[in-house]
Motif scaffolding. Structure first.
Motif, PDB file in Angstrom:
ATOM      1  N   LYS A  28      -4.569   2.984   2.596  1.00  0.00           N
ATOM      2  CA  LYS A  28      -5.925   2.403   2.804  1.00  0.00           C
ATOM      3  C   LYS A  28      -6.556   2.290   3.995  1.00  0.00           C
ATOM      4  O   LYS A  28      -7.745   2.217   4.213  1.00  0.00           O
ATOM      5  CB  LYS A  28      -5.535   0.827   2.455  1.00  0.00           C
ATOM      6  N   THR A  29      -5.519   2.297   5.226  1.00  0.00           N
ATOM      7  CA  THR A  29      -6.063   2.638   6.569  1.00  0.00           C
ATOM      8  C   THR A  29      -6.785   3.877   6.744  1.00  0.00           C
ATOM      9  O   THR A  29      -7.785   3.955   7.356  1.00  0.00           O
ATOM     10  CB  THR A  29      -4.775   2.356   7.622  1.00  0.00           C
ATOM     11  N   VAL A  35      -2.248   6.419  -9.413  1.00  0.00           N
ATOM     12  CA  VAL A  35      -1.726   4.950  -8.896  1.00  0.00           C
ATOM     13  C   VAL A  35      -2.958   4.364  -8.210  1.00  0.00           C
ATOM     14  O   VAL A  35      -3.974   5.076  -7.775  1.00  0.00           O
ATOM     15  CB  VAL A  35      -0.474   5.025  -7.958  1.00  0.00           C
ATOM     16  N   LEU A  36      -2.825   3.021  -8.357  1.00  0.00           N
ATOM     17  CA  LEU A  36      -3.722   2.338  -7.332  1.00  0.00           C
ATOM     18  C   LEU A  36      -3.071   1.954  -6.052  1.00  0.00           C
ATOM     19  O   LEU A  36      -2.118   1.379  -5.882  1.00  0.00           O
ATOM     20  CB  LEU A  36      -3.968   0.963  -7.942  1.00  0.00           C
ATOM     21  N   GLY A  37      -3.394   2.688  -5.126  1.00  0.00           N
ATOM     22  CA  GLY A  37      -2.865   2.927  -4.084  1.00  0.00           C
ATOM     23  C   GLY A  37      -2.759   1.672  -2.978  1.00  0.00           C
ATOM     24  O   GLY A  37      -1.955   1.620  -2.203  1.00  0.00           O
ATOM     25  N   ASN A  38      -3.627   0.551  -3.247  1.00  0.00           N
ATOM     26  CA  ASN A  38      -3.384  -0.674  -2.344  1.00  0.00           C
ATOM     27  C   ASN A  38      -2.678  -1.728  -3.360  1.00  0.00           C
ATOM     28  O   ASN A  38      -2.924  -2.895  -2.796  1.00  0.00           O
ATOM     29  CB  ASN A  38      -4.852  -1.061  -2.156  1.00  0.00           C
ATOM     30  N   ASN A  77       0.810  -1.161  -0.043  1.00  0.00           N
ATOM     31  CA  ASN A  77      -0.016  -0.121   0.127  1.00  0.00           C
ATOM     32  C   ASN A  77       1.049   1.298   0.057  1.00  0.00           C
ATOM     33  O   ASN A  77       2.215   1.099   0.395  1.00  0.00           O
ATOM     34  CB  ASN A  77      -1.002   0.028   1.182  1.00  0.00           C
ATOM     35  N   LEU A  78       0.339   2.285  -0.545  1.00  0.00           N
ATOM     36  CA  LEU A  78       1.004   3.560  -0.425  1.00  0.00           C
ATOM     37  C   LEU A  78       0.839   4.149   0.941  1.00  0.00           C
ATOM     38  O   LEU A  78      -0.014   4.245   1.683  1.00  0.00           O
ATOM     39  CB  LEU A  78       0.378   4.324  -1.465  1.00  0.00           C
ATOM     40  N   GLU A  79       1.963   4.528   1.262  1.00  0.00           N
ATOM     41  CA  GLU A  79       2.351   5.409   2.606  1.00  0.00           C
ATOM     42  C   GLU A  79       2.568   6.905   2.231  1.00  0.00           C
ATOM     43  O   GLU A  79       3.570   7.097   1.359  1.00  0.00           O
ATOM     44  CB  GLU A  79       3.149   4.699   3.420  1.00  0.00           C
ATOM     45  N   ILE A  80       1.849   7.855   3.083  1.00  0.00           N
ATOM     46  CA  ILE A  80       2.390   9.145   2.981  1.00  0.00           C
ATOM     47  C   ILE A  80       2.453   9.660   4.566  1.00  0.00           C
ATOM     48  O   ILE A  80       1.393   9.541   5.282  1.00  0.00           O
ATOM     49  CB  ILE A  80       1.224   9.855   2.258  1.00  0.00           C
TER      50      ILE A  80
END
Length: 474
Positions: free
Chosen positions: A53-54, A377-380, A44-47
């Motif tokens: 997703k969370t 992008v597809l973040g998950n 998953n993408l983190e920022i």
């Protein structure tokens, strides 16, 4: 025919621009994703150390996700590079129209920037945030510059009572302010004069403001009459000149040309006995929305502007003024992404595949308004191979509600998290309730912590201002 996916990027991972020297050396406006973007073990993408997703599970979607580190880095680069390259005094002020909210004001204020506001609402928001942060009335007045081409009398009174600098746009304002000063028993009102420099730049017609055919500012042939009038008004403390040539600009030459024009006008003003110690060259530096975009870095822009102003002052024999810049988009645009949840899909054989998300033109009106392009992008599923070309559609009852045409994505399914980049500027600030959709929530992320900075609107919020006459109930 169905478009074939491009070979670059291969996956969402390719959008992450690795830099072993860390975030501080990168120019945020040149990065597609926020500087803290990363991929975690769940793919998953983190920022800001937060799993997107969370975040969607916790706060819902659409969701604006603002990276504090990226925003602060842009503020510091503007501030520090002006101190490095400009030999006189400088001040960076944030163009609040990009995104005005209490939390955004608070973050930027702690980086010692000022604020450009263009309405009574933005003025109130900024004053409210600074007051809550403990700034004195005098400090607040020094931080705020009030713009606008048609300020109401009520707004002018509001600005005069606060004591901020008013950027005067036209004769109506110029003649109204002395009258208000007398009525409000104010001895002097600090002002700047906005001028239209007649400089063209290659950007969208709607965001070009420096050419002669513009609703903003005094035209060049009015300059001497303006200076003559100001010289006779004891209540007008004219501190200098302002001009802004547009937005999302990748060229440095127009800003260098602007510096030369404004300095020449400073010299003319001094001939009328006006000191004019301030020069405000506006903003306009662009950001990278797509792989093809190639804006100058913040450092390159600041260096070019600083050198142009100093050279023009030397040529004209004018002392170095206090130099003010007004970045908006290039401060906050790249610091934010918007997360959506994928819903329905429609495949038209040999023509197009539509993927619908739970937002659209109400949370991002720029594509339908300016034909603006974005990256996604597809973040998950950040490492999933890109294998399809799709059109990302919003959920509004409007055929033009298209966020991205011909987007390159992996195979998507309902419930996937779609992440559109570069949504910090003019997304929330231009958001609407079209089709009676509540406006999204926003969170500020940093070091694994997410703080709510804008609550998601409810259906009751939508009808809060509605009035139902009694006669319709009988």
């Amino acid at each position: 025919m169905i478009a074939t996916p491009s070979t670059t990027p291969h996956t969402g991972q390719d959008y992450l621009q690795k830099n072993p020297t860390g975030t501080e050396t990168r120019s945020p406006n040149q990065s597609l994703l926020p500087l803290t973007a990363n991929i975690n073990s769940r793919d998953n993408l983190e920022i800001g150390g937060c799993d997107l997703k969370t975040l969607v599970e916790q706060f819902g979607s659409p969701l604006y996700i603002l990276d504090e580190i990226t925003l602060r880095t842009a503020c510091r680069q503007y501030r520090d590079f002006f101190q490095t390259y400009y030999q006189g005094e400088s001040q960076v002020i944030y163009a609040s129209k990009a995104w005005s909210s209490l939390a955004v004001v608070a973050v930027i204020a702690t980086e010692d920037l000022g604020f450009d506001v263009v309405s009574g609402g933005e003025l109130h928001t900024t004053q409210k945030a600074l007051t809550q942060m403990g700034y004195s009335n005098q400090e607040i007045a020094q931080k705020i510059y009030f713009h606008g081409n048609n300020k109401s009398v009520a707004e002018l009174k509001q600005a005069i009572e606060i004591g901020c600098t008013i950027i005067v746009d036209n004769w109506v304002e110029l003649q109204t302010i002395p009258q208000l000063a007398q009525n409000l028993s104010q001895q002097t009102i600090p002002i700047l004069i906005r001028l239209t420099p007649g400089i063209e730049c290659h950007t969208h017609d709607y965001i070009r403001t420096g050419h002669l055919d513009s609703k903003f500012g005094f035209d060049p042939n009015q300059i001497e009459a303006v200076f003559s009038y100001i010289a006779e008004q004891k209540s007008l403390d004219c501190r200098g000149l302002h001009a802004h040539i547009g937005s999302q600009i990748f060229e440095r030459q127009p800003h260098q040309d602007l510096a030369g024009v404004l300095v020449e006008w400073l010299k003319i003003g001094q001939e009328y006995g006006l000191t004019l110690p301030v020069l405000n060259i506006g903003g306009g530096l662009g950001i990278r929305y797509t792989e093809e975009d190639d804006p100058p870095s913040i450092e390159e822009w600041v260096k070019a502007v600083s050198e142009a102003v100093m050279k023009a002052c030397q040529r004209c024999g004018v002392p170095l003024p206090k130099l003010i810049a007004e970045p908006g988009r290039s401060l906050i645009g790249s610091a934010c992404v918007t997360a959506y949840t994928v819903g329905s899909q429609k495949e038209i054989p040999e023509l197009r595949t539509y993927i619908a998300v739970d937002g659209g033109m109400s949370d991002n009106p720029r594509p339908i308004t300016y034909q603006s392009a974005y990256s996604v992008v597809l973040g998950n599923k950040m490492s999933a191979q890109i294998n399809q070309t799709v059109t990302i559609a919003g959920k509004h009852c409007e055929s033009g509600d298209i966020l991205i045409k011909d987007a390159q994505l992996p195979q998507t399914h309902p419930g996937d998290i779609l992440v559109i980049m570069g949504t910090g500027a003019y997304n929330y600030s231009m958001a609407s309730n079209y089709n009676r959709l509540p406006r999204p929530a926003a969170v500020l992320v940093n070091n694994g912590e997410a703080n709510l900075i804008l609550r998601r609107e409810t259906y009751d919020d939508l009808i809060r201002q509605d009035c139902l006459p009694q006669k319709l109930l009988s």
